[in-house]
Design an enzyme around this catalytic site. Structure first.
Site, PDB file in Angstrom:
ATOM      1  N   MET A  66      -8.657   8.268  -1.148  1.00  0.00           N
ATOM      2  CA  MET A  66      -9.561   8.680  -0.064  1.00  0.00           C
ATOM      3  C   MET A  66     -10.066  10.094  -0.311  1.00  0.00           C
ATOM      4  O   MET A  66      -9.297  10.967  -0.713  1.00  0.00           O
ATOM      5  CB  MET A  66      -8.825   8.643   1.273  1.00  0.00           C
ATOM      6  CG  MET A  66      -8.184   7.308   1.579  1.00  0.00           C
ATOM      7  SD  MET A  66      -7.507   7.298   3.242  1.00  0.00           S
ATOM      8  CE  MET A  66      -6.663   5.713   3.254  1.00  0.00           C
ATOM      9  N   HIS A 122      -0.758  -1.199  -4.391  1.00  0.00           N
ATOM     10  CA  HIS A 122      -2.106  -0.881  -3.918  1.00  0.00           C
ATOM     11  C   HIS A 122      -2.207   0.632  -3.740  1.00  0.00           C
ATOM     12  O   HIS A 122      -1.424   1.238  -3.006  1.00  0.00           O
ATOM     13  CB  HIS A 122      -2.324  -1.606  -2.593  1.00  0.00           C
ATOM     14  CG  HIS A 122      -3.683  -1.467  -1.999  1.00  0.00           C
ATOM     15  ND1 HIS A 122      -4.761  -2.241  -2.391  1.00  0.00           N
ATOM     16  CD2 HIS A 122      -4.143  -0.652  -1.013  1.00  0.00           C
ATOM     17  CE1 HIS A 122      -5.819  -1.912  -1.672  1.00  0.00           C
ATOM     18  NE2 HIS A 122      -5.486  -0.951  -0.836  1.00  0.00           N
ATOM     19  N   MET A 175     -11.812   4.595  -1.799  1.00  0.00           N
ATOM     20  CA  MET A 175     -12.558   4.881  -0.560  1.00  0.00           C
ATOM     21  C   MET A 175     -13.213   6.242  -0.741  1.00  0.00           C
ATOM     22  O   MET A 175     -12.844   7.226  -0.097  1.00  0.00           O
ATOM     23  CB  MET A 175     -11.601   4.848   0.636  1.00  0.00           C
ATOM     24  CG  MET A 175     -11.180   3.426   0.989  1.00  0.00           C
ATOM     25  SD  MET A 175      -9.699   3.382   2.003  1.00  0.00           S
ATOM     26  CE  MET A 175      -8.467   3.482   0.725  1.00  0.00           C
ATOM     27  N   SER A 184       0.848  -1.197   0.000  1.00  0.00           N
ATOM     28  CA  SER A 184       0.000   0.000   0.000  1.00  0.00           C
ATOM     29  C   SER A 184       0.875   1.235   0.000  1.00  0.00           C
ATOM     30  O   SER A 184       1.556   1.542   0.988  1.00  0.00           O
ATOM     31  CB  SER A 184      -0.905   0.016   1.234  1.00  0.00           C
ATOM     32  OG  SER A 184      -1.428   1.321   1.378  1.00  0.00           O
ATOM     33  N   ASP A 190      -4.401   3.682  -2.503  1.00  0.00           N
ATOM     34  CA  ASP A 190      -5.514   4.035  -1.616  1.00  0.00           C
ATOM     35  C   ASP A 190      -6.011   5.440  -1.917  1.00  0.00           C
ATOM     36  O   ASP A 190      -5.345   6.426  -1.593  1.00  0.00           O
ATOM     37  CB  ASP A 190      -5.051   3.953  -0.160  1.00  0.00           C
ATOM     38  CG  ASP A 190      -4.937   2.521   0.316  1.00  0.00           C
ATOM     39  OD1 ASP A 190      -5.918   1.773   0.182  1.00  0.00           O
ATOM     40  OD2 ASP A 190      -3.854   2.154   0.812  1.00  0.00           O
ATOM     41  N   HIS A 246      -7.876   1.089  -4.832  1.00  0.00           N
ATOM     42  CA  HIS A 246      -8.885   0.936  -3.783  1.00  0.00           C
ATOM     43  C   HIS A 246      -9.567   2.291  -3.572  1.00  0.00           C
ATOM     44  O   HIS A 246      -8.982   3.198  -2.970  1.00  0.00           O
ATOM     45  CB  HIS A 246      -8.175   0.451  -2.507  1.00  0.00           C
ATOM     46  CG  HIS A 246      -9.053   0.287  -1.326  1.00  0.00           C
ATOM     47  ND1 HIS A 246      -8.558   0.104  -0.042  1.00  0.00           N
ATOM     48  CD2 HIS A 246     -10.413   0.248  -1.200  1.00  0.00           C
ATOM     49  CE1 HIS A 246      -9.564  -0.027   0.802  1.00  0.00           C
ATOM     50  NE2 HIS A 246     -10.689   0.070   0.128  1.00  0.00           N
ATOM     51  N   MET A 256     -11.939  -5.827   4.137  1.00  0.00           N
ATOM     52  CA  MET A 256     -11.191  -4.882   4.973  1.00  0.00           C
ATOM     53  C   MET A 256     -10.981  -5.499   6.347  1.00  0.00           C
ATOM     54  O   MET A 256     -11.929  -5.989   6.972  1.00  0.00           O
ATOM     55  CB  MET A 256     -11.966  -3.564   5.124  1.00  0.00           C
ATOM     56  CG  MET A 256     -11.971  -2.658   3.902  1.00  0.00           C
ATOM     57  SD  MET A 256     -10.331  -2.214   3.260  1.00  0.00           S
ATOM     58  CE  MET A 256      -9.560  -1.424   4.680  1.00  0.00           C
ATOM     59  N   ASP A 282      -6.829  -6.267   3.644  1.00  0.00           N
ATOM     60  CA  ASP A 282      -6.202  -4.948   3.698  1.00  0.00           C
ATOM     61  C   ASP A 282      -6.405  -4.346   5.081  1.00  0.00           C
ATOM     62  O   ASP A 282      -7.540  -4.099   5.497  1.00  0.00           O
ATOM     63  CB  ASP A 282      -6.848  -4.062   2.615  1.00  0.00           C
ATOM     64  CG  ASP A 282      -6.255  -2.671   2.543  1.00  0.00           C
ATOM     65  OD1 ASP A 282      -5.214  -2.418   3.170  1.00  0.00           O
ATOM     66  OD2 ASP A 282      -6.858  -1.834   1.846  1.00  0.00           O
TER      67      ASP A 282
HETATM   68  C1  DX5 Z   1      -6.615   1.669   4.984  1.00  0.00           C
HETATM   69  C2  DX5 Z   1      -6.024   1.374   3.615  1.00  0.00           C
HETATM   70  C3  DX5 Z   1      -4.942   0.399   3.665  1.00  0.00           C
HETATM   71  C4  DX5 Z   1      -3.758   0.833   4.498  1.00  0.00           C
HETATM   72  C5  DX5 Z   1      -3.098  -0.376   5.040  1.00  0.00           C
HETATM   73  O1  DX5 Z   1      -7.693   2.503   4.829  1.00  0.00           O
HETATM   74  O2  DX5 Z   1      -7.042   0.863   2.760  1.00  0.00           O
HETATM   75  O3  DX5 Z   1      -4.529   0.010   2.364  1.00  0.00           O
HETATM   76  O4  DX5 Z   1      -2.825   1.602   3.797  1.00  0.00           O
HETATM   77  O5  DX5 Z   1      -2.072   0.026   5.894  1.00  0.00           O
HETATM   78  P1  DX5 Z   1      -1.486  -0.945   6.997  1.00  0.00           P
HETATM   79  O6  DX5 Z   1      -0.933  -2.148   6.290  1.00  0.00           O
HETATM   80  O7  DX5 Z   1      -0.452  -0.113   7.649  1.00  0.00           O
HETATM   81  O8  DX5 Z   1      -2.626  -1.313   7.919  1.00  0.00           O
HETATM   82 ZN    ZN Z   2      -6.455  -0.074   0.840  1.00  0.00          ZN
END
Ligand code: DX5
Ligand code: ZN
Length: 224
Positions: free
Chosen positions: A39, A35, A70, A10, A37, A68, A139, A177
């Site tokens: 947001m 990956h 979000m 990630s 993320d 991903h 998740m 994840d």
């Molecule tokens: C959380 C993200 C993850 C996050 C995981 O909202 O979707 O991808 O970066 O980070 P770790 O592995 O540190 O929990």
């Molecule tokens: Zn993620």
């Protein structure tokens, strides 16, 4: 033989000031996926990056972009993420009223469709869609931040989803994840996870090739 699984680091835990270098380092270390993320500050409290940054990264990397989303009502931005270079686009079941439409649209755009479920969201939210999916993201923390602790009941959820996949003879991937580390890798792979996302437990322990080896060694201790 190590258990077959994909490690998808990630990028949230990487150095955002050196994204191109981080991507090159991942490729050099033998990673195949990354990956991403995304947001929006609404679906989750945090804000990260969107299509322009992904397009810039696409120009510098051949990694498989595991995206991903979000974000609320992701259907508004599917084409933009595809055009930016996302290979897989994963939307949250909780973020759209028209989940089937979003999944069909991702496929029509030429990307692999995935659906993500928050820890408390039941598998029934996605059960009728399973034949249309390339991946289900279970998740294992509440999304929004890296570095959180794995929620233990999510392991049962992975097992239940893997059982559904077996019973129906389907082949979607199961991704986990949040709070994933070498310590829980064997249990997750044994439960049926095929794609492990790791942020802090990966990027916090360079060099990346050695860290990938540590995850692979951990997976190899899995009974399956
Ligand atoms: C959380 C993200 C993850 C996050 C995981 O909202 O979707 O991808 O970066 O980070 P770790 O592995 O540190 O929990
Ligand atoms: Zn993620």
């Amino acid at each position: 033989m190590p258990a077959p699984f994909i490690l998808s680091p990630s990028l949230l835990s990487s150095d955002f000031g050196r994204l191109a270098d981080e991507l090159a380092a991942l490729e050099g270390a033998g990673l195949r996926w990354v990956h991403l993320d995304v947001m929006d500050g609404l679906f989750v409290p945090n804000i990260t990056f969107g299509p322009p940054i992904i397009a810039a990264m696409r120009r510098r990397s051949k990694l498989y972009f595991d995206t991903h989303l979000m974000i609320e009502r992701p259907e508004r931005y599917l084409a933009a993420f595809r055009e930016a270079g996302s290979d897989l686009i994963c939307v949250h079941a909780e973020a759209t009223v028209h989940l089937e439409r979003a999944v069909s649209e991702i496929r029509r755009l030429g990307a692999a469709p995935g659906v993500a479920l928050n820890p408390a969201t039941p598998l029934s939210q996605v059960e009728y869609l399973l034949p249309q999916l390339e991946m289900v993201l279970v998740m294992t923390v509440n999304p929004g931040f890296g570095g959180q602790s794995f929620i233990p009941f999510c392991l049962d959820k992975v097992k239940d989803l893997a059982a559904m996949r077996r019973e129906r003879d389907l082949s979607f991937r199961i991704q986990v994840d949040g709070g994933v580390s070498p310590d829980n890798t064997a249990a997750l792979v044994a439960a049926g996870a095929d794609v492990l996302v790791s942020g802090s437990a990966f990027f916090g322990h360079p060099p990346y090739k050695e860290r990938l080896d540590v995850f692979q060694a951990a997976a190899a201790t899995s009974p399956t």
